[in-house]
Design an enzyme around this catalytic site. Structure first.
Site, PDB file in Angstrom:
ATOM      1  N   HIS A 166      35.140  45.928  30.304  1.00  0.00           N
ATOM      2  CA  HIS A 166      36.386  46.667  30.500  1.00  0.00           C
ATOM      3  C   HIS A 166      37.249  46.731  29.245  1.00  0.00           C
ATOM      4  CE1 HIS A 166      36.169  47.163  34.958  1.00  0.00           C
ATOM      5  NE2 HIS A 166      35.323  46.164  34.813  1.00  0.00           N
ATOM      6  N   ARG A 276      51.442  45.933  29.814  1.00  0.00           N
ATOM      7  CA  ARG A 276      51.565  44.489  29.802  1.00  0.00           C
ATOM      8  C   ARG A 276      52.162  44.092  28.452  1.00  0.00           C
ATOM      9  NH1 ARG A 276      47.728  41.390  29.249  1.00  0.00           N
ATOM     10  NH2 ARG A 276      46.087  42.848  28.647  1.00  0.00           N
ATOM     11  N   ASP A 375      42.553  49.759  22.796  1.00  0.00           N
ATOM     12  CA  ASP A 375      42.514  49.561  24.240  1.00  0.00           C
ATOM     13  C   ASP A 375      41.181  50.051  24.783  1.00  0.00           C
ATOM     14  OD1 ASP A 375      43.536  48.698  26.635  1.00  0.00           O
ATOM     15  OD2 ASP A 375      45.338  49.931  26.538  1.00  0.00           O
ATOM     16  N   LEU A 379      44.594  52.752  31.756  1.00  0.00           N
ATOM     17  CA  LEU A 379      44.720  53.499  33.000  1.00  0.00           C
ATOM     18  C   LEU A 379      46.129  54.032  33.211  1.00  0.00           C
ATOM     19  CD1 LEU A 379      42.502  51.332  35.365  1.00  0.00           C
ATOM     20  CD2 LEU A 379      41.902  53.402  34.109  1.00  0.00           C
ATOM     21  N   TYR A 502      -1.231  37.049  10.813  1.00  0.00           N
ATOM     22  CA  TYR A 502      -0.545  36.122   9.906  1.00  0.00           C
ATOM     23  C   TYR A 502       0.975  36.186  10.061  1.00  0.00           C
ATOM     24  CZ  TYR A 502       0.843  33.586   5.742  1.00  0.00           C
ATOM     25  OH  TYR A 502       1.426  32.684   4.893  1.00  0.00           O
TER      26      TYR A 502
END
Length: 728
Positions: A166, A276, A375, A379, A502
């Site tokens: 997210h 936020r 970000d 949303l 090898y």
């Protein structure tokens, strides 16, 4: 019946005790909202941390378990100290800033936090395993649980496992700073599908895998082959419940609140920010842009009101506390400089609001300012669009938000360019209504067509398709090691014939061919082995290399993929097809041109082949030039005469039909009928040997790639252990 198991760091509920009574509150965050539909529609179980319940009484914990069970939620209990190291220490002290390109905030010395991260991922694996039944789909979410897919794959090889990130996946140059980078990548590659918001994030992940795990892959491809499995890389931009946002916007109470907000603005244009309070969201630079606008455009001081809703976040972390302090100071400075007794240019709200009030802010705002420094999606931008049911309003969007890849009709800005953001705000609040309608109508159509339900279903469809591409579970899987019964048969065979590659089989790959000479231990081991057994070394190396390294041992040597052979006891090298190198002049010029343009690559010329090595070159550039090389060779010579063979970071061009499998008939003709034949190799060139051998031979692939060999060994060290065990 098969179910969906949703796994995330947090459950979609918060558990707490209020006045002695238990309280469970449904979360309103982006992931909880996004997965609510699948949780209900598929009768899914949701596995996650319920919060700190360590201090609850036994009766309260029992009540929590019962309440969560009724909600089809399964708790993963983690102690407070370990949770702090796992979540605050590693997830948000290392991964979060790294993935958002804020390198000065990354703690690269967090070994104890890393141990907690690994331990908690193990705890999640145990809880999921206890609930898993065959046929269930497991959908793991986000950066806190990036080790979990591989932990579950180890327990359930046939399970359908999806992972969605997210947050952004950073460029490989940034990701490779991480000391635990290989563990993280291998953890994610345990999934059948790894999903990202944008094609850029997917490309960054593929590039990191190519560089860190040294896999040959094209960063533009949609699948990765790893440990014999194909992992799909999906682009699934997450969205919102568009219909629900539009419904809220139409409520009379929300419309009334929006009208009050507009009335309080007293005719000024409202510019809105909702985030936020996180240092990645770019709030300080956004405030600087508002201040710059008011400074250079005095007439705007009476025309614009900026509302910033800052939702508290991780306030105990020092970086977040510092961000909060800075924002508060900047709001005070700007209001002090440009405010009046009647109005303040910035209306700052530092708390959470109910969703109805948030939608009222969306409905009231003339422009939305979404300017994160980085970000995953964002949303908020999509919610603003969904709330603008009248097709008006302007979205200003950071080019570094994942949403920018979809929402092209927004005004795109570089959040680091303060003047440009200030200009964008002025453009937005002065934009004609006709232009607003054209832009917003297009944005709303796109957001409505690709809502959260479409997102979830498209990811699950990808997971079903990836699972359908797996080999049938009824077929016998390739064994991870050689069974003891096979070792015993080989050990007691009256005669043995070894056919050994090898590079990558007897010795690890080296950055330069000259650095891969055999060590004393290997020479001693082959010497002991050849005292009783017939040992053939079949290599792509030059005959001069094999002669110099092994000429003193009683070995059969086959150089340049079998074109040159020398029997034990003989000094004469015999060619497979004399005069097979007439084509090389023109192709050599192509290889030299490619090498000149690919720093770190080089050309190796053999008697009848040309090899282009690119192990030390940039993975993306080398991949691009490898495709160009194939095309240019195909243009110049008929490919029924030549073939291009891909190996471990090498492309070899050789006459068609000259391959290691050609030496097998001669080896078998010279071997006693009762001899046990054991062939060991690691790359595509050795598949020709495996194909030419009879079913009675014991074929062993070294590594994790798809192979026709019957058995596997992980690396050259395991090959040497096997050879020693035969003579133990």
């Amino acid at each position: 019946m098969p179910r969906l198991l949703i796994v995330s760091n947090r459950l979609p509920v918060s558990v707490r005790v209020e006045r002695g009574a238990l309280a469970l509150t449904r979360s309103s965050g982006g992931l909880a909202a996004a997965m609510r539909g699948p949780h209900e529609r598929f009768d899914a179980l949701w596995v996650g941390w319920p919060g700190n319940v360590a201090n609850f009484t036994p009766e309260q914990r029992e009540e929590v378990e019962s309440a969560l069970a009724r909600m089809r939620a399964v708790p993963v209990h983690v102690g407070a100290a370990e949770q702090h190291r796992f979540y605050d220490g590693f997830s948000n002290g290392v991964l979060w800033p790294l993935f958002h390109y804020l390198l000065d905030k990354v703690n690269v010395d967090a070994q104890l936090d890393w141990e907690a991260y690994r331990s908690v991922n193990e705890r999640f694996a145990e809880v999921v395993a206890a609930r898993y039944t065959p046929g269930d789909a497991i959908w793991v979410h986000d950066y806190q649980l990036m080790l979990l897919p591989a932990l579950l794959r180890a327990r359930f090889p046939a399970a359908r496992i999806g992972f969605f990130l997210h947050v952004p996946f950073p460029s490989s140059e940034v990701f490779r700073i991480l000391p635990w980078r290989e563990h993280i990548l291998r953890g994610l590659l345990g999934a059948d599908v790894v999903g990202f918001h944008t094609a850029a994030y997917r490309r960054n992940f593929a590039s990191s895998v190519a560089r860190v795990l040294e896999l040959d892959l094209d960063p533009e491809e949609e699948t990765i082959e790893h440990e014999g499995r194909r992992i799909a890389l999906g682009v699934h931009p997450i969205s919102i419940d568009t219909a629900e946002i539009a419904r809220l916007a139409s409520l009379p109470s929300v419309q009334e609140e929006a009208a009050r907000i507009r009335a309080d603005a007293r005719g000024r244009k409202i510019v809105l920010g909702i985030d936020r309070l996180d240092y990645t969201k770019g709030i300080p630079r956004r405030l600087l842009a508002i201040e710059r606008l008011l400074e250079r455009e005095p007439e705007m001081r009476e025309k614009v009101r900026f509302i910033q809703l800052a939702v508290p976040s991780r306030e105990k972390a020092s970086a977040y506390a510092e961000c909060q302090r800075l924002v508060h100071e900047m709001v005070g400075r700007t209001n002090g400089r440009y405010g009046t007794p009647h109005v303040m240019p910035i209306h700052y709200i530092h708390r959470s609001l109910p969703m109805e009030q948030v939608v009222a802010l969306y409905a009231a705002a003339d422009a939305m300012l979404v300017t994160p420094l980085r970000d995953g999606m964002n949303l908020v931008a999509k919610e603003y669009v969904a709330a603008r049911t009248g097709d008006d309003g302007v979205l200003i969007l950071s080019e570094f938000a994942g949403a920018a890849a979809e929402l092209s009709e927004a005004i795109s800005v570089n959040p680091y360019d303060i003047d440009a953001v200030a200009s964008a705000v002025k453009h937005a609040v002065t934009m004609p209504a006709s232009e607003q309608k054209v832009r917003m109508a297009a944005l709303r159509r796109r957001v409505a067509a690709h809502d959260v339900h479409v997102w979830a279903q498209s990811f699950l469809d990808d997971l079903d398709r990836a699972a359908a591409r797996k080999p049938a579970e009824a077929s016998e899987p390739r064994r991870p090691d050689v069974p003891a019964s096979v070792l015993e048969r080989v050990q007691h065979a009256p005669r043995r014939v070894w056919i050994l590659d090898y590079d990558g089989t007897l010795v690890p790959f080296a950055s330069m061919p000259e650095l891969a000479a055999p060590d004393d231990e290997l020479l001693s081991l082959l010497g002991v082995l050849s005292e009783r057994d017939r040992v053939h070394v079949v290599s792509g190396r030059l005959r001069a290399d094999l002669e110099r390294w092994f000429g003193a041992l009683p070995l059969d040597l086959h150089a340049e993929h079998g074109f040159w052979s020398r029997s034990r006891g003989s000094r004469e090298w015999i060619p497979l097809e004399p005069g097979a190198a007439a084509w090389k002049g023109e192709i050599r010029a192509v290889l030299e041109d490619i090498t000149r343009r690919t720093p770190g690559s080089f050309v190796e010329e053999k008697a009848v082949s040309l090899a282009w090595h690119y192990r030390r070159a940039d993975a993306e550039l080398a991949g691009e030039h490898a495709r160009e090389l194939r095309a240019r060779v195909a243009e110049r010579l008929p490919m029924d005469a030549l073939e291009i063979l891909g190996g471990a970071k090498v492309l070899e061009i050789r006459p068609r039909g000259v391959h290691k499998g050609r030496v097998v008939p001669g080896i078998l003709a010279d071997a006693p009928a009762s001899a046990a034949v054991i062939a060991i190799g690691d790359d595509r060139t050795d598949e020709d040997i495996f194909a030419a051998l009879p079913p009675s031979a014991h074929t062993i692939h070294v590594g994790t790639q798809t192979s026709r060999a019957a058995y596997r060994l992980p690396d050259p060290r395991a090959v040497r252990r096997l050879l020693r065990s035969i003579h133990a």
